[in-house]
Design a protein around this motif. Sequence first.
Motif, PDB file in Angstrom:
ATOM      1  N   ILE A   1     -30.058 -38.076  28.565  1.00  0.00           N
ATOM      2  CA  ILE A   1     -29.124 -36.935  28.600  1.00  0.00           C
ATOM      3  C   ILE A   1     -29.840 -35.740  29.227  1.00  0.00           C
ATOM      4  O   ILE A   1     -30.812 -35.217  28.661  1.00  0.00           O
ATOM      5  CB  ILE A   1     -28.638 -36.583  27.188  1.00  0.00           C
ATOM      6  CG1 ILE A   1     -27.892 -37.765  26.570  1.00  0.00           C
ATOM      7  CG2 ILE A   1     -27.758 -35.335  27.217  1.00  0.00           C
ATOM      8  CD1 ILE A   1     -27.575 -37.597  25.102  1.00  0.00           C
ATOM      9  N   PRO A   2     -29.414 -35.289  30.400  1.00  0.00           N
ATOM     10  CA  PRO A   2     -30.152 -34.240  31.130  1.00  0.00           C
ATOM     11  C   PRO A   2     -29.758 -32.836  30.676  1.00  0.00           C
ATOM     12  O   PRO A   2     -28.981 -32.141  31.326  1.00  0.00           O
ATOM     13  CB  PRO A   2     -29.738 -34.497  32.584  1.00  0.00           C
ATOM     14  CG  PRO A   2     -28.350 -35.041  32.473  1.00  0.00           C
ATOM     15  CD  PRO A   2     -28.276 -35.805  31.168  1.00  0.00           C
ATOM     16  N   THR A   3     -30.313 -32.407  29.571  1.00  0.00           N
ATOM     17  CA  THR A   3     -29.882 -31.158  28.929  1.00  0.00           C
ATOM     18  C   THR A   3     -29.944 -29.950  29.859  1.00  0.00           C
ATOM     19  O   THR A   3     -28.960 -29.218  30.006  1.00  0.00           O
ATOM     20  CB  THR A   3     -30.754 -30.873  27.695  1.00  0.00           C
ATOM     21  OG1 THR A   3     -30.966 -32.081  26.965  1.00  0.00           O
ATOM     22  CG2 THR A   3     -30.094 -29.847  26.805  1.00  0.00           C
ATOM     23  N   ALA A   4     -31.094 -29.733  30.466  1.00  0.00           N
ATOM     24  CA  ALA A   4     -31.257 -28.550  31.322  1.00  0.00           C
ATOM     25  C   ALA A   4     -30.334 -28.608  32.529  1.00  0.00           C
ATOM     26  O   ALA A   4     -29.801 -27.579  32.966  1.00  0.00           O
ATOM     27  CB  ALA A   4     -32.714 -28.436  31.775  1.00  0.00           C
ATOM     28  N   LEU A   5     -30.124 -29.796  33.053  1.00  0.00           N
ATOM     29  CA  LEU A   5     -29.231 -29.956  34.202  1.00  0.00           C
ATOM     30  C   LEU A   5     -27.804 -29.601  33.824  1.00  0.00           C
ATOM     31  O   LEU A   5     -27.095 -28.911  34.567  1.00  0.00           O
ATOM     32  CB  LEU A   5     -29.307 -31.393  34.711  1.00  0.00           C
ATOM     33  CG  LEU A   5     -28.587 -31.717  36.018  1.00  0.00           C
ATOM     34  CD1 LEU A   5     -29.174 -30.919  37.164  1.00  0.00           C
ATOM     35  CD2 LEU A   5     -28.662 -33.209  36.307  1.00  0.00           C
ATOM     36  N   ILE A   6     -27.381 -30.056  32.643  1.00  0.00           N
ATOM     37  CA  ILE A   6     -26.023 -29.766  32.165  1.00  0.00           C
ATOM     38  C   ILE A   6     -25.838 -28.270  31.938  1.00  0.00           C
ATOM     39  O   ILE A   6     -24.840 -27.677  32.357  1.00  0.00           O
ATOM     40  CB  ILE A   6     -25.739 -30.546  30.867  1.00  0.00           C
ATOM     41  CG1 ILE A   6     -25.679 -32.053  31.154  1.00  0.00           C
ATOM     42  CG2 ILE A   6     -24.431 -30.089  30.229  1.00  0.00           C
ATOM     43  CD1 ILE A   6     -25.620 -32.912  29.915  1.00  0.00           C
ATOM     44  N   VAL A   7     -26.803 -27.643  31.267  1.00  0.00           N
ATOM     45  CA  VAL A   7     -26.720 -26.203  31.005  1.00  0.00           C
ATOM     46  C   VAL A   7     -26.676 -25.429  32.311  1.00  0.00           C
ATOM     47  O   VAL A   7     -25.870 -24.498  32.482  1.00  0.00           O
ATOM     48  CB  VAL A   7     -27.906 -25.743  30.140  1.00  0.00           C
ATOM     49  CG1 VAL A   7     -27.971 -24.219  30.077  1.00  0.00           C
ATOM     50  CG2 VAL A   7     -27.794 -26.315  28.735  1.00  0.00           C
ATOM     51  N   GLY A   8     -27.524 -25.804  33.252  1.00  0.00           N
ATOM     52  CA  GLY A   8     -27.561 -25.104  34.532  1.00  0.00           C
ATOM     53  C   GLY A   8     -26.258 -25.198  35.288  1.00  0.00           C
ATOM     54  O   GLY A   8     -25.756 -24.207  35.835  1.00  0.00           O
TER      55      GLY A   8
END
Length: 209
Positions: free
Chosen positions: A15-22
């Motif tokens: 799950i790409p947390t930082a990518l999703i937030v960005g």
Amino acid sequence: MVWVLLIASYFIGSIPTALIVGKLAYGIDIREHGSKNPGATNTLRVLGKKAAIFVLIVDILKGAIAASLPRYYHIDAESLYFGLMAVVGHCFPIFAGFRGGKAIATTAGTLLIANIQLLVIAFLTFFLVIFLTKYVFFGSISVGLSLLTYSLISSQLGFELIFLLFSLLLIYLHRSNIRNFILGIEPKINDKNLKNDRIPPKNGGSKTF
């Protein structure tokens, strides 16, 4: 069942947390800004403290949840292996083209469940090395080396090969930082120029984070 949970652990880590937030809150691919790493440190650099704290917590939870799977399903298996599968997913996420983070937060979550003593050793070393050198990547690499060193001097763990491979993985993941350090362009944690990488929220509105 063990293999199913190992695969599930990889997907949890992916799950790409930082990518999703960005993308959702700022309309950017964080892998194209700052250090280009989709982790908590670069999130702090590019998106700010609130976004970084959110990414850090979720990435820690990924490792913790994965490491908890064998206990939840009452399987007699070493929880460290499941957490490390989440670490692999975090570094090479199937949901983000296998371009992921650099393992540290998810490793913390893994050790939180698998072995508190190793967590304390690894992250005391992490913060001490950063304090002494002012380079985050040195601290990150020291996590693997401290785990390997402790495993070698302790006759009870039996994780020498795992932590050797983990240390090599960390060195590989930080190869761009090592190259920048050799070239003299790797920023220190207190470099004031890092603020120039900050990205405003999407549409110029109020900050989601």
